[in-house]
Write a protein that holds these residues in place. Structure first.
Motif, mmCIF file in Angstrom:
data_model
loop_
_atom_site.group_PDB
_atom_site.id
_atom_site.type_symbol
_atom_site.label_atom_id
_atom_site.label_comp_id
_atom_site.label_asym_id
_atom_site.label_seq_id
_atom_site.Cartn_x
_atom_site.Cartn_y
_atom_site.Cartn_z
ATOM 1 N N THR A 1 0.818 -1.234 0.237
ATOM 2 C CA THR A 1 -0.054 0.009 0.044
ATOM 3 C C THR A 1 0.779 1.308 0.046
ATOM 4 O O THR A 1 0.735 2.167 -0.591
ATOM 5 C CB THR A 1 -0.851 -0.107 1.180
ATOM 6 O OG1 THR A 1 -1.714 -1.212 1.206
ATOM 7 C CG2 THR A 1 -1.890 1.033 1.382
ATOM 8 N N LEU A 2 2.028 1.338 0.788
ATOM 9 C CA LEU A 2 2.819 2.314 0.843
ATOM 10 C C LEU A 2 3.392 2.505 -0.455
ATOM 11 O O LEU A 2 3.659 3.535 -1.244
ATOM 12 C CB LEU A 2 3.772 2.247 1.922
ATOM 13 C CG LEU A 2 3.010 2.370 3.572
ATOM 14 C CD1 LEU A 2 4.418 1.939 4.282
ATOM 15 C CD2 LEU A 2 2.911 3.695 3.774
ATOM 16 N N ARG A 3 3.910 1.604 -0.946
ATOM 17 C CA ARG A 3 4.497 1.689 -2.262
ATOM 18 C C ARG A 3 3.850 2.259 -3.263
ATOM 19 O O ARG A 3 4.220 2.901 -4.251
ATOM 20 C CB ARG A 3 5.057 0.260 -2.835
ATOM 21 C CG ARG A 3 5.977 0.217 -3.889
ATOM 22 C CD ARG A 3 6.376 -1.168 -4.513
ATOM 23 N NE ARG A 3 5.193 -1.939 -5.179
ATOM 24 C CZ ARG A 3 4.713 -3.025 -4.851
ATOM 25 N NH1 ARG A 3 5.023 -3.523 -3.626
ATOM 26 N NH2 ARG A 3 3.597 -3.462 -5.425
ATOM 27 N N HIS A 4 2.428 1.666 -3.622
ATOM 28 C CA HIS A 4 1.342 2.411 -4.534
ATOM 29 C C HIS A 4 1.243 3.725 -4.594
ATOM 30 O O HIS A 4 1.141 4.431 -5.390
ATOM 31 C CB HIS A 4 0.195 1.611 -4.339
ATOM 32 C CG HIS A 4 -0.026 0.015 -5.100
ATOM 33 N ND1 HIS A 4 -0.783 -0.774 -4.600
ATOM 34 C CD2 HIS A 4 0.988 -0.367 -5.958
ATOM 35 C CE1 HIS A 4 -0.279 -1.774 -5.106
ATOM 36 N NE2 HIS A 4 0.255 -1.739 -6.112
ATOM 37 N N ALA A 5 1.596 4.405 -3.197
ATOM 38 C CA ALA A 5 1.256 5.535 -3.233
ATOM 39 C C ALA A 5 2.529 6.344 -3.570
ATOM 40 O O ALA A 5 2.393 7.693 -3.456
ATOM 41 C CB ALA A 5 1.209 6.051 -1.647
ATOM 42 N N LEU A 6 3.784 5.854 -4.072
ATOM 43 C CA LEU A 6 4.988 6.438 -4.186
ATOM 44 C C LEU A 6 5.042 6.604 -5.777
ATOM 45 O O LEU A 6 4.701 5.686 -6.554
ATOM 46 C CB LEU A 6 6.069 5.808 -3.684
ATOM 47 C CG LEU A 6 5.863 5.880 -2.257
ATOM 48 C CD1 LEU A 6 7.414 4.838 -1.694
ATOM 49 C CD2 LEU A 6 5.816 6.863 -1.299
#
Ligand SMILES: C[S@@+](CC[C@H](N)C(=O)[O-])C[C@H]1O[C@@H](n2cnc3c(N)ncnc32)[C@H](O)[C@@H]1O
Length: 270
Positions: free
Chosen positions: A176-181
């Motif tokens: 989820t964090l990676r998708h936001a970057l």
């Protein structure tokens, strides 16, 4: 010492906190009797604990310095702990005074103290949150106001994902964090392990974990590698902390890297 500046009301002082024990292990002052007693028990059981904490902190410093050389000037430090010497904002703003940093931790004492030391720093702040709810972190008003998600940034998950004991939840959180970057961003992870640890040490560390409110789940190198899914892991890969771009012969555990019981690596979103 006067604790008014960093001790928020309503903090339970009858239970030790991982953040405050870590602070004590690093020689910090933001801890209480209950934490110090637990820490001393820990050091007696596992004499490498202090050096292992130092190795984690040195890895953080080298990672942030590396990221600064890659042009990264915004950092989201999740599970940041209690600020001690060599914090992310100090290292990052030393390299680039305009660097912005958001610290986040589940521990109210860590957040209160972070806020206190950052009150005159417009480019850094601290919020409370739980990494297991990554959307809440990503949508937090202070995160959105300080960090620009249309530009590359670094998310730091250092010595903290072993507190997310469910494997799918740990992998899903990083995803989820990676998708936001945006591409060109980085995710740095260090994570406790029992790989190559003598059975005596495993027993010691497990015993300590049982005495804390949040016993960690240490994972193998292969399991930790799964957290880097779809990321390009930068050189030298996922290695014992002291082997990640060491600075010199005095680095902690350089002669015996597995003693840190921690793997670390940095992944780049492509
Ligand atoms: C060992 S400290 C690491 C501090 C710092 N990242 C470092 O590497 O020096 C682990 C931190 O993770 C925090 N933590 C544990 N579970 C968490 C969670 N679910 N969400 C956010 N922080 C958490 C603890 O409060 C503690 O401050």
């Amino acid at each position: 010492m006067n604790t008014d500046a960093w001790m928020p009301g309503g903090v339970a002082l009858d239970r030790p906190s991982a953040a405050r024990i870590y602070d004590y292990a690093l020689g910090g002052y933001h801890n209480f009797e209950i934490d110090r007693l637990m820490a001393e028990k820990l050091f007696a059981l596992y004499p490498d604990a202090r050096l292992a904490a130092q190795a984690c902190r040195a890895f953080l410093r080298r990672v942030v310095n590396f990221l600064a050389t890659q042009g990264i000037d915004q950092f989201l430090d999740i599970g940041s702990g209690i600020p001690t010497v060599g914090n992310v904002h100090e290292v990052a703003q030393n390299a680039n005074p305009a660097a912005r940093v958001v610290y986040m931790d589940i521990d109210p004492v860590a957040v209160a103290h972070s806020k206190a030391i950052l009150k005159d720093n417009p480019n850094a702040t601290a919020i409370r949150g739980d990494v297991r709810q990554p959307e809440q972190i990503l949508n937090h008003v202070e995160v959105r106001s300080l960090l620009d998600f249309s530009k590359p940034m670094a998310v730091l998950l250092l010595t903290m994902l072993h507190f997310v004991t469910d494997d799918d939840q740990a992998i899903g959180t990083v995803r989820t964090l990676r998708h936001a970057l945006v591409p060109g961003s980085y995710i740095a992870i260090s994570h406790g392990t029992y790989d190559n640890a003598p059975s005596e040490v495993i027993k010691q560390v497990e015993e300590i974990g049982k005495g804390t409110p949040t016993p960690p789940k240490y994972r193998s190198q292969a399991q930790i590698r799964e957290l880097f899914e779809e990321l390009e892991v930068v050189e030298p890969g996922l290695v014992y902390l002291s082997l990640w771009r060491p600075e010199g012969p005095d680095d902690v555990f350089l002669d015996w890297p597995e003693r840190s019981l921690t793997w670390g690596g940095v992944g780049r979103k492509v």
